[in-house]
Design an enzyme around this catalytic site. Structure first.
Site, PDB file in Angstrom:
ATOM      1  N   SER B 163      -2.987 -10.321  14.349  1.00 51.15           N
ATOM      2  CA  SER B 163      -2.794  -8.968  14.726  1.00 51.15           C
ATOM      3  C   SER B 163      -2.198  -7.976  13.509  1.00 51.15           C
ATOM      4  O   SER B 163      -3.102  -8.102  12.656  1.00 51.15           O
ATOM      5  CB  SER B 163      -1.817  -8.791  16.181  1.00 51.15           C
ATOM      6  OG  SER B 163      -1.992  -7.728  16.767  1.00 51.15           O
ATOM      7  N   ASP B 328     -10.426 -11.018  23.392  1.00 54.93           N
ATOM      8  CA  ASP B 328      -9.623 -10.027  22.719  1.00 54.93           C
ATOM      9  C   ASP B 328     -10.504  -8.918  22.745  1.00 54.93           C
ATOM     10  O   ASP B 328     -11.451  -8.594  21.838  1.00 54.93           O
ATOM     11  CB  ASP B 328      -9.262 -10.578  21.207  1.00 54.93           C
ATOM     12  CG  ASP B 328      -8.377  -9.587  20.582  1.00 54.93           C
ATOM     13  OD1 ASP B 328      -7.968  -8.623  21.054  1.00 54.93           O
ATOM     14  OD2 ASP B 328      -7.760 -10.366  19.549  1.00 54.93           O
ATOM     15  N   HIS B 361      -6.068 -10.786  23.329  1.00 54.20           N
ATOM     16  CA  HIS B 361      -5.523 -10.721  22.180  1.00 54.20           C
ATOM     17  C   HIS B 361      -4.376 -11.826  21.912  1.00 54.20           C
ATOM     18  O   HIS B 361      -4.050 -12.243  20.676  1.00 54.20           O
ATOM     19  CB  HIS B 361      -5.053  -9.177  21.957  1.00 54.20           C
ATOM     20  CG  HIS B 361      -4.327  -9.144  20.414  1.00 54.20           C
ATOM     21  ND1 HIS B 361      -5.046  -9.245  19.360  1.00 54.20           N
ATOM     22  CD2 HIS B 361      -2.976  -8.722  20.047  1.00 54.20           C
ATOM     23  CE1 HIS B 361      -4.378  -8.990  18.424  1.00 54.20           C
ATOM     24  NE2 HIS B 361      -3.033  -8.711  18.631  1.00 54.20           N
ATOM     25  N   ASP B 362      -3.427 -12.174  23.087  1.00 55.30           N
ATOM     26  CA  ASP B 362      -2.289 -12.841  23.102  1.00 55.30           C
ATOM     27  C   ASP B 362      -2.999 -14.457  22.600  1.00 55.30           C
ATOM     28  O   ASP B 362      -2.077 -15.331  22.509  1.00 55.30           O
ATOM     29  CB  ASP B 362      -1.484 -12.974  24.228  1.00 55.30           C
ATOM     30  CG  ASP B 362      -0.429 -11.854  24.284  1.00 55.30           C
ATOM     31  OD1 ASP B 362      -0.191 -11.377  23.024  1.00 55.30           O
ATOM     32  OD2 ASP B 362       0.104 -11.727  25.442  1.00 55.30           O
TER      33      ASP B 362
END
Lengths: 613, 613
Positions: B163, B328, B361-362
């Site tokens: 990220s 994501d 995304h995590d």
């Protein structure tokens, strides 16, 4: 009629919202009992109508608006302001105001004339504010029902609407299953996804925790919860677009904000846009309404199972047209497909199309692919209303359509290909009064022939959107589903015949598809090209080259859509191994246009099998 | 060392943030010149280290944290608090602290010990607040560089992070192209999408317009901009998850909020979660830092063209491993693929994998598919560091891996299939010192044989993630790309040989793929099964059945992955028609394991062609 007391233009947060000049209001002194308990005294509806109600009162179309819409769905004349669904509603348009009597009310809980939080509370003489009770989508529909009754319409021709409006359509079907001959829910779902719900919640939190919100009693304050409402709107706006459409809109001038006057961050192009949208929204919308309507949307829940859906919306005797848009992530297409699947299971006549669009949830308001979805609405209404196919072709978007049509595709206005012997033979194989499911139905040639012969229970499944439009023009019910994935919504034995013509050779999962055909149909009718046709065998054997011939095998090895090459004997072997019963085999020589009796595995280039478990 | 003044735990908005017990700080009295102008006096970095620096200082791995992370990447011992990347970092883990010296600093602008808006401004003696200058990702990297130099590391083994941390990795490569032997950017992009940017902007607007923000000087006030920060965090949280993972998390108890204490809306399960997340975040994070860091992320922009990317990150001599996650949507996989494509064009050694995951995304913080992405990180680091494949297998996730492996797949730890004559012959056809691209490289059998023969410039393209892991273990560079879509990133003539072995018969666009092979390679080497092999011809001709045999054509007609059936003669015809030059033809009888000279179109079951334009 004058505007009712429901519209408080003196409210600070509503400073620029103009009265709707063609709107009328009607009040119901008996009030409204609410679904979650409680009662609203003396409710008022602000609405607009277009066109004229037919003498038999059978041409009324009710349009339900989305969260930030109102009764002004289209302009009433050349010098009127455009409406929010100008693309679809108007003279000669998909919802043709020269043919239909269109009714569009502002919803309960709204802020443009219908009773809502900014209306005067009869008990106190002041705006309801947070004293406005929690309402549901079904409450909105109850009030719309009062209006429709008031207008003398016993049964609607259709109810339609997108997004929150689509939720109302579903609620109409659940609550008043006899109320309409057709339901057209667009870009909607039986319940919001958790993701969509989450965005609404954050928006409400922003409003409720804005210090200027003052527990909803801000109407007489110099400052309303403008920041919170603008933040909520900005979040909403992101969800109405798609990643792709935002990229198109903001990538080229990413670091160059547009020249707008806003107190919000203006560093990036997309930021100036959002700030501007937030500011403009605050001028025309009421924060309490925003809370009331989003909460109603969030509470709307027809259940999380197909069975629950069947029970709620599966009791109508109407036709359905369900539309979704490929890039919509607020109401994702699969949610619409699940609505269609529930209707299939309940034996309801339904068409479904997932319209290709890069523009996200907003797509149903835009011109993009209007020749698909606008045309579907138009032809669906027309065929439901009993207009003939010939009548339809003279109106609406037909011109656009014919320009758009791909080369080498059959003209959808002339559905008949050069005579197809296999169709004729397949039709002969289908007993009268059968329920027929045509998998990969194309432009509806086979189904339309059956319809002309008096068959009534006909369904098509097709992946090509333009073919779906052709079918819709013929009044056929067609579902935009993938044969390899989406057949499980059809109940066991729900059709007498399931037809798969000239498609088996192009599918990935042959065994899976055959199993589905035999599960859904009492009989399966499967046709395919015979790869052991003599000419083909010779070509490989003598020339050592991949066989090709006229007809279904006219392709080159490197560009054929066919991915399975098999013979009549191969298919019979598979049936034997899998305990599939073969009732009939028809072998054809399509070049000679005749049936083959002797050594079909050598002499036929196409075979039709009638099979069952 | 004690905690620096950068950590103001007395701040109301930071009431619960505990000091990091193993963190150390170092101050640089010379300060830092900033990219957007201005200078910070006396900057402090708070950081943690794990493992020991080797005597040659060649085993240091720098880890860059994401927006809300800090220096505590992993626990320092059994009774320490877990770190934010515990899944990847620790003894025996992918980033093995028994092998590597791991450095993780809190970033510039953060609020956990490194100089940021809540640090004391030397000029005023009070916290910077909004006087903290606008910083960029590259400023964060400049400060990290100071730390790395301070620790005596001239060249890192690797820089990694996800990220915002991934943005730093890219910036390291752009700013200090000699600084590391490997770069591992994860779930990141050269610039945010407009959609992701929009969410950040709305979050900042919520903070900046919270009346308690007081233009950033809230530190000595009883109340900070907790509402605005919590709203921003809620928005962020939605973007870190995926629609699918939210559905999994909140659908079953949709209407049953969890029992949490929060002033935010608690009507729905997902609402109680967001409210809780918002509240907890406010306790440990500083609003000014949130603004500073998100703005830095938003301003990060390596350009919108492949050419710009090539210029910025294409100058390293390092190896790269790029990871993205399928679900994501904050940093969509295609953005990572574009990074890989730019590196391909710059001639950089790069591996790329789009890891399957439903968790959005995590995902890079979760255990799901750690046997893919954790193993890729582990083997990439090990092979970059010169550890042999045998050393690697004894550690880390190898056990998990072997359990997970599909049946009937070759054991990836023993890469050699039963001897494949065609590989031996293909290798003979490749001139020494060639640059080789293997399309559909599988587990890397061919490329590894070439590597053992001293070939250095080898690249694979593969769709199967587990095969990519096998390749990575062998130190091969493999790209997770679709042959039918993604080859345009390879420059014209950038390889001496492009190999496509036993794959042409399974592709959709034969002509398109051949054109790409001939564009990218000075020579193409294409092998495929010969459908006109005598036994096959006879089977169709005599038995009237779809041919099958041992080897590549061992499938049934209804389950074969092959979708193109063609012969040596067919392929030669196509080459003639398309002006493709045939330099060599090798025909094999793989059953007899011998080359065929006489009538190959009848006697060979496999052919290898060397072709060019």
């Amino acid at each position: 009629m004058e505007m009712s007391n429901g519209f408080l233009s003196s409210s600070d947060s509503m400073r620029a919202a103009r009265p709707l000049s063609h709107a009328r209001t009607v009040s119901f002194p008996e009030g409204l009992d609410l679904q979650l308990g409680g009662h609203l005294e003396e409710v008022t509806v602000c609405y607009e109508t277009y066109g004229e109600l037919a003498s038999r009162a059978d041409n009324a179309v009710l349009i339900c608006h989305a969260l930030s819409g109102d009764s002004h769905v289209a302009r009433h004349g050349a010098d009127d302001d455009p409406g929010w669904w100008e693309t679809i509603v108007g003279p000669g348009r998909s919802i043709d105001t020269e043919q239909y009597f269109v009714i569009c009310p502002n919803v309960l809980g709204g802020c443009r004339g219908t009773t809502g939080p900014n209306s005067s509370n009869p008990t106190t003489g002041k705006p309801y504010g947070r004293d406005f009770p929690n309402i549901t989508i079904c409450d909105m529909v109850s009030l719309q029902k009062k209006l429709v009754d008031h207008l003398g319409v016993e049964q609607l021709l259709a109810v339609t609407g997108g997004s929150m409006g689509g939720q109302m359509v579903l609620c109409w079907a659940a609550k008043y299953p006899q109320s309409s001959r057709a339901y057209i829910p667009i870009a909607t779902a039986a319940r919001l996804t958790s993701q969509s719900l989450a965005f609404d919640i954050v928006g409400r939190n922003a409003i409720l925790h804005d210090p200027a919100f003052r527990d909803g009693q801000y109407y007489e304050q110099p400052q309303g919860p403008d920041i919170g409402l603008a933040i909520a709107r900005m979040i909403g706006h992101i969800t109405y677009l798609s990643r792709e459409s935002m990229q198109l809109k903001f990538e080229t001038d990413r670091h160059n904000p547009r020249e707008v006057s806003t107190a919000f961050e203006k560093r990036f192009s997309v930021g100036s846009y959002l700030g501007h949208q937030g500011d403009r929204f605050v001028e025309r919308f009421d924060a309490n309404s925003y809370i009331a309507l989003t909460l109603a949307m969030d509470l709307f829940d027809l259940g999380d199972s197909r069975e629950a859906l069947v029970k709620s919306i599966g009791r109508t005797e109407a036709r359905w047209l369900i539309l979704s848009y490929t890039s919509d992530w607020l109401f994702p297409p699969e949610e619409s497909r699940q609505l269609a699947e529930a209707l299939i299971r309940s034996g309801t006549r339904v068409s479904y199309c997932n319209v290709p669009s890069p523009y996200g949830h907003d797509s149903f308001l835009l011109e993009h692919n209007l020749e698909i979805y606008g045309e579907l609405i138009r032809s669906f209404l027309a065929t439901t209303n009993g207009t003939t196919a010939a009548d339809q072709r003279s109106t609406g978007t037909a011109g656009v359509w014919s320009k758009r049509r791909k080369k080498n595709q059959p003209d959808p206005s002339s559905i008949f290909h050069p005579d197809r012997l296999d169709y004729t033979r397949i039709i002969d194989l289908i007993p009268p009064v059968s329920r027929v499911l045509d998998l990969g139905c194309g432009h509806g040639e086979l189904l339309f022939r059956l319809k002309q012969r008096g068959f009534e229970n006909l369904t098509g499944v097709e992946l090509d959107e333009e073919a779906i439009v052709s079918c819709s023009r013929l009044g056929l019910d067609v579902l935009h589903l993938d044969l390899n994935q989406h057949l499980d919504s059809f109940l066991d034995g729900s059709y007498d015949c399931v037809v798969l013509s000239r498609t088996l050779q192009a599918v990935l999962d042959v065994e899976g598809l055959l199993a589905e055909i035999l599960r859904i149909g009492r009989r399966g009718i499967v046709s395919f090209p015979n790869f052991a046709y003599g000419k083909l065998r010779q070509m490989l054997y003598e020339q050592g080259r991949a066989p090709e011939s006229e007809g279904v095998l006219r392709y080159k090895w490197y560009n054929t859509p066919n991915r399975r090459f098999f013979s009549i004997a191969d298919f019979e072997d598979l049936c034997r191994e899998r305990n599939i019963r073969i009732h009939r085999r028809v072998a054809l020589d399509t070049e000679a246009q005749e049936e083959v009796v002797e050594d079909p595995n050598y002499n036929a280039d196409l075979a039709i099998f009638v099979i069952s478990r």
